[in-house]
Write a protein that holds these residues in place. Structure first.
Motif, PDB file in Angstrom:
ATOM      1  N   VAL A  48      53.609  31.009  21.859  1.00  0.00           N
ATOM      2  CA  VAL A  48      54.141  31.422  20.561  1.00  0.00           C
ATOM      3  C   VAL A  48      55.072  30.356  19.995  1.00  0.00           C
ATOM      4  O   VAL A  48      55.064  30.080  18.790  1.00  0.00           O
ATOM      5  N   ASN A  49      55.879  29.767  20.850  1.00  0.00           N
ATOM      6  CA  ASN A  49      56.824  28.728  20.430  1.00  0.00           C
ATOM      7  C   ASN A  49      56.307  27.342  20.804  1.00  0.00           C
ATOM      8  O   ASN A  49      57.054  26.483  21.273  1.00  0.00           O
ATOM      9  N   SER A  50      55.018  27.125  20.575  1.00  0.00           N
ATOM     10  CA  SER A  50      54.385  25.875  20.982  1.00  0.00           C
ATOM     11  C   SER A  50      54.925  24.679  20.204  1.00  0.00           C
ATOM     12  O   SER A  50      55.222  24.768  19.007  1.00  0.00           O
ATOM     13  N   LEU A  51      55.010  23.572  20.893  1.00  0.00           N
ATOM     14  CA  LEU A  51      55.367  22.299  20.285  1.00  0.00           C
ATOM     15  C   LEU A  51      54.413  21.936  19.151  1.00  0.00           C
ATOM     16  O   LEU A  51      54.796  21.260  18.187  1.00  0.00           O
ATOM     17  N   PHE A  52      53.169  22.406  19.236  1.00  0.00           N
ATOM     18  CA  PHE A  52      52.140  22.037  18.269  1.00  0.00           C
ATOM     19  C   PHE A  52      52.064  22.994  17.079  1.00  0.00           C
ATOM     20  O   PHE A  52      51.228  22.816  16.197  1.00  0.00           O
ATOM     21  N   THR A  53      52.911  24.012  17.068  1.00  0.00           N
ATOM     22  CA  THR A  53      52.952  24.968  15.967  1.00  0.00           C
ATOM     23  C   THR A  53      54.281  24.832  15.240  1.00  0.00           C
ATOM     24  O   THR A  53      55.338  24.927  15.869  1.00  0.00           O
ATOM     25  N   PRO A  54      54.273  24.591  13.925  1.00  0.00           N
ATOM     26  CA  PRO A  54      55.550  24.447  13.221  1.00  0.00           C
ATOM     27  C   PRO A  54      56.348  25.742  13.230  1.00  0.00           C
ATOM     28  O   PRO A  54      55.784  26.839  13.195  1.00  0.00           O
ATOM     29  N   LEU A  55      57.647  25.591  13.293  1.00  0.00           N
ATOM     30  CA  LEU A  55      58.548  26.737  13.216  1.00  0.00           C
ATOM     31  C   LEU A  55      58.741  27.097  11.748  1.00  0.00           C
ATOM     32  O   LEU A  55      59.178  26.266  10.951  1.00  0.00           O
ATOM     33  N   ASP A  56      58.397  28.320  11.376  1.00  0.00           N
ATOM     34  CA  ASP A  56      58.538  28.761   9.992  1.00  0.00           C
ATOM     35  C   ASP A  56      59.957  29.250   9.726  1.00  0.00           C
ATOM     36  O   ASP A  56      60.474  30.117  10.442  1.00  0.00           O
ATOM     37  N   LEU A  57      60.574  28.703   8.687  1.00  0.00           N
ATOM     38  CA  LEU A  57      61.868  29.178   8.208  1.00  0.00           C
ATOM     39  C   LEU A  57      61.692  29.640   6.766  1.00  0.00           C
ATOM     40  O   LEU A  57      61.202  28.886   5.922  1.00  0.00           O
ATOM     41  N   ARG A  58      62.090  30.869   6.498  1.00  0.00           N
ATOM     42  CA  ARG A  58      61.905  31.429   5.162  1.00  0.00           C
ATOM     43  C   ARG A  58      63.018  30.975   4.221  1.00  0.00           C
ATOM     44  O   ARG A  58      64.188  30.936   4.596  1.00  0.00           O
ATOM     45  N   LEU A  59      62.612  30.658   3.001  1.00  0.00           N
ATOM     46  CA  LEU A  59      63.562  30.356   1.940  1.00  0.00           C
ATOM     47  C   LEU A  59      63.516  31.486   0.917  1.00  0.00           C
ATOM     48  O   LEU A  59      62.442  31.987   0.575  1.00  0.00           O
ATOM     49  N   TYR A  60      64.688  31.865   0.437  1.00  0.00           N
ATOM     50  CA  TYR A  60      64.817  33.007  -0.468  1.00  0.00           C
ATOM     51  C   TYR A  60      65.152  32.515  -1.871  1.00  0.00           C
ATOM     52  O   TYR A  60      65.982  31.624  -2.049  1.00  0.00           O
ATOM     53  N   ARG A  61      64.511  33.116  -2.847  1.00  0.00           N
ATOM     54  CA  ARG A  61      64.682  32.666  -4.226  1.00  0.00           C
ATOM     55  C   ARG A  61      66.083  32.983  -4.743  1.00  0.00           C
ATOM     56  O   ARG A  61      66.643  34.037  -4.460  1.00  0.00           O
ATOM     57  N   ALA A  62      66.614  32.043  -5.504  1.00  0.00           N
ATOM     58  CA  ALA A  62      67.938  32.212  -6.093  1.00  0.00           C
ATOM     59  C   ALA A  62      67.877  33.258  -7.203  1.00  0.00           C
ATOM     60  O   ALA A  62      66.819  33.490  -7.800  1.00  0.00           O
ATOM     61  N   PRO A  63      69.001  33.907  -7.512  1.00  0.00           N
ATOM     62  CA  PRO A  63      68.990  34.916  -8.582  1.00  0.00           C
ATOM     63  C   PRO A  63      68.656  34.341  -9.953  1.00  0.00           C
ATOM     64  O   PRO A  63      68.271  35.083 -10.858  1.00  0.00           O
ATOM     65  N   THR A  64      68.783  33.031 -10.117  1.00  0.00           N
ATOM     66  CA  THR A  64      68.435  32.394 -11.393  1.00  0.00           C
ATOM     67  C   THR A  64      66.950  32.049 -11.489  1.00  0.00           C
ATOM     68  O   THR A  64      66.489  31.615 -12.546  1.00  0.00           O
ATOM     69  N   ALA A  65      66.198  32.235 -10.407  1.00  0.00           N
ATOM     70  CA  ALA A  65      64.772  31.901 -10.413  1.00  0.00           C
ATOM     71  C   ALA A  65      63.995  32.898 -11.270  1.00  0.00           C
ATOM     72  O   ALA A  65      64.432  34.026 -11.507  1.00  0.00           O
ATOM     73  N   VAL A  66      62.828  32.471 -11.721  1.00  0.00           N
ATOM     74  CA  VAL A  66      61.960  33.322 -12.545  1.00  0.00           C
ATOM     75  C   VAL A  66      60.773  33.769 -11.692  1.00  0.00           C
ATOM     76  O   VAL A  66      60.037  32.929 -11.169  1.00  0.00           O
TER      77      VAL A  66
END
Length: 272
Positions: free
Chosen positions: A113-131
């Motif tokens: 699951v935490n393989s070196l060959f699999t990128p670690l996903d980090l979520r980014l959250y939209r700013a309140p000013t985003a559309v």
């Protein structure tokens, strides 16, 4: 004469849109393509053409040996035994900055699951000013504490009213400037019509019923730190499972619950 410079990387980070991550079959739109600055003590990242941030090198004494060993990684340190705090700052105002924790070294087994060959996903959250994108619903939330003050760095969750495990969207409240305490939660998976499954409602109805709630860490100081959504979610799960949630008021604070109906393309405003 051509010189070859070869060394072993330690993994990669992939930044994904927290809203698109709720959908299936949209992997191409999942990755955030805008440049992101990622900083961590003793770690060096390089962005590649797939918008992955490759963990190119580490100055940590226990990880240096990994750079030159290809047949098999060193036995020490143990997999995932080292933790590194990572600060993430998107280059535009579309997404909010955040912090996260990366566990190294990654597992050399490609099937792990935490393989070196699999990128670690980090979520980014939209700013309140985003559309929000066309066709998406959105909940604009203002979170206030018992004294009426805006709450910075709170995790706002929107779930289906009839199924609390069906997460519809998440957001983080702003901690800077005039938008302090405000969050945008885009919701992408709203059907234009829905058919009642239990036979008691209308055959076709527009919109879905949702439940909105916020959670914040009372010890969060926006002057010295950035929000850590993963830590907030871990605390939320502990709070929900606790027999006496009120006893954990120093650990995490939950807001009241608001129930609403939202339609595709609609924006609703809520104060928690």
């Amino acid at each position: 004469m051509i010189d070859r410079v070869v060394h072993r990387v330690l993994g990669a980070v992939r930044f994904v849109d927290a809203t698109v991550a709720q959908l299936e079959g949209v992997s191409r739109q999942l990755v955030v393509t805008e440049p992101v600055t990622i900083r961590a003590a003793e770690l060096t990242f390089r962005r590649n053409r797939r918008n992955y941030y490759v963990l190119h090198r580490s100055s940590h004494p226990l990880l240096r040996a990994h750079h030159d060993q290809f047949e098999a990684p060193p036995a020490l340190p143990a997999i995932g035994s080292l933790s590194f705090a990572v600060e993430v700052v998107p280059s535009t105002g579309s997404y909010l900055p955040r912090v996260a924790t990366i566990a190294l070294p990654r597992d050399p087994d490609p099937a792990a699951v935490n393989s070196l060959f699999t990128p670690l996903d980090l979520r980014l959250y939209r700013a309140p000013t985003a559309v929000p994108l066309a066709g998406w619903g959105a909940v604009r939330v203002t979170v206030r504490d018992a004294g009426g003050d805006a709450v910075p760095g709170a995790l706002v969750r929107v779930v289906a009213a009839d199924d609390a495990t069906n997460l519809m969207g998440e957001g983080i409240t702003e901690w800077r400037g005039r938008a302090r305490g405000e969050a945008l939660v885009p919701i992408a998976k709203i059907p234009t019509t829905s058919v009642a499954a239990n036979g008691t409602g209308p055959v076709i109805s527009q919109g879905i019923a949702i439940t909105i709630q916020a959670f914040h860490h009372p010890g969060f100081d926006p002057e010295t730190a950035l929000p850590d959504p993963d830590d907030l979610e871990a605390r939320r799960q502990i709070l929900v499972a606790a027999p006496d949630p009120d006893a954990l008021s120093d650990f995490l604070v939950a807001s009241g619950v608001v129930n609403r109906v939202i339609r595709a393309g609609e924006v609703i405003y809520v104060v928690l």
